[in-house]
Design a protein around this motif. Structure first.
Motif, PDB file in Angstrom:
ATOM      1  N   ASP A   1      -5.694 -18.651 -16.997  1.00 35.23           N
ATOM      2  CA  ASP A   1      -6.355 -19.082 -15.971  1.00 35.23           C
ATOM      3  C   ASP A   1      -6.131 -18.072 -14.712  1.00 35.23           C
ATOM      4  O   ASP A   1      -5.086 -17.326 -14.843  1.00 35.23           O
TER       5      ASP A   1
ATOM      6  N   LYS B   1      -5.591 -18.188 -10.620  1.00 34.47           N
ATOM      7  CA  LYS B   1      -5.290 -19.073  -9.550  1.00 34.47           C
ATOM      8  C   LYS B   1      -5.212 -18.254  -8.246  1.00 34.47           C
ATOM      9  O   LYS B   1      -4.589 -17.393  -8.018  1.00 34.47           O
TER      10      LYS B   1
ATOM     11  N   ASP C   1      -6.498 -24.896  -4.024  1.00 35.16           N
ATOM     12  CA  ASP C   1      -6.455 -26.005  -4.943  1.00 35.16           C
ATOM     13  C   ASP C   1      -6.742 -25.398  -6.296  1.00 35.16           C
ATOM     14  O   ASP C   1      -7.374 -24.422  -6.616  1.00 35.16           O
ATOM     15  N   ASP C   2      -6.110 -25.941  -7.248  1.00 33.70           N
ATOM     16  CA  ASP C   2      -6.087 -25.436  -8.499  1.00 33.70           C
ATOM     17  C   ASP C   2      -7.612 -25.422  -9.277  1.00 33.70           C
ATOM     18  O   ASP C   2      -8.072 -24.827  -9.853  1.00 33.70           O
ATOM     19  N   ASP C   3      -8.749 -26.200  -8.480  1.00 36.78           N
ATOM     20  CA  ASP C   3      -9.980 -26.278  -9.003  1.00 36.78           C
ATOM     21  C   ASP C   3     -10.756 -25.218  -8.323  1.00 36.78           C
ATOM     22  O   ASP C   3     -11.908 -25.433  -8.673  1.00 36.78           O
TER      23      ASP C   3
ATOM     24  N   ARG D   1     -12.336 -22.265  -8.307  1.00 36.76           N
ATOM     25  CA  ARG D   1     -12.658 -21.404  -9.398  1.00 36.76           C
ATOM     26  C   ARG D   1     -13.820 -20.234  -8.840  1.00 36.76           C
ATOM     27  O   ARG D   1     -13.784 -19.304  -9.497  1.00 36.76           O
TER      28      ARG D   1
ATOM     29  N   ARG E   1     -14.839 -23.558 -21.281  1.00 35.04           N
ATOM     30  CA  ARG E   1     -14.465 -24.599 -20.127  1.00 35.04           C
ATOM     31  C   ARG E   1     -15.533 -24.614 -19.264  1.00 35.04           C
ATOM     32  O   ARG E   1     -15.928 -23.556 -19.082  1.00 35.04           O
TER      33      ARG E   1
ATOM     34  N   PHE F   1     -16.754 -25.238 -15.306  1.00 34.44           N
ATOM     35  CA  PHE F   1     -16.476 -25.619 -13.904  1.00 34.44           C
ATOM     36  C   PHE F   1     -17.711 -25.825 -13.126  1.00 34.44           C
ATOM     37  O   PHE F   1     -18.641 -25.239 -13.287  1.00 34.44           O
TER      38      PHE F   1
END
Length: 137
Positions: free
Chosen positions: A5, A7, A12-14, A16, A124, A126
């Motif tokens: 990932d 970061k 925030d982690d989401d 992207r 994945r 997003f």
């Protein structure tokens, strides 16, 4: 098997991707407005699609371009009438993780929602979004 990932520090982690789009366009205008997406962990194996107001998904094109958000940040620093302290920002360079598309004709006055769907190299998915307005001249 593995995944990894990206970061963004202090985010925030989401978080992207960053969408750079006009805030306002002329209603009825042609496809003269572009928007870009910086998908931070993007590669040749990444796929980005977008849709407007819940319509059909359209493919975005991967482009070699600088990140417009970063470019504006750098230009703002250069144009400041006050000396900025700290380490200077490097000049913008072409990024390998920028996608672009033209906005469709916005026939009606109103607010339009851009949704972006990114599928990374690991499969994945997003999502991110933003809005713009179509106004009379």
């Amino acid at each position: 098997e593995y995944t990894y990932d990206w970061k963004v520090a202090n985010a925030d982690d989401d978080f992207r991707m960053r969408i750079f789009a006009p805030k306002v366009v002329k209603a009825g205008s042609g496809r003269d407005s572009m928007f870009t997406v910086n998908f931070f962990n993007g590669s040749e194996r990444t796929k980005l699609d977008y849709r407007i107001n819940g319509g059909d998904w359209e493919k975005m094109s991967k482009v070699d371009a600088s990140d417009p958000t970063y470019t504006l940040l750098r230009l703002g620093r250069d144009q400041s009438s006050h000396l900025k302290t700290g380490r200077p920002l490097p000049y913008p360079v072409e990024s390998t993780h920028i996608w672009a598309s033209r906005l469709p004709r916005s026939e009606r006055i109103g607010t339009y929602r851009i949704e972006v769907r990114a599928t990374d190299m690991f499969g994945r998915v997003f999502h991110a979004g933003t809005t713009y307005r179509a106004v009379e001249e």
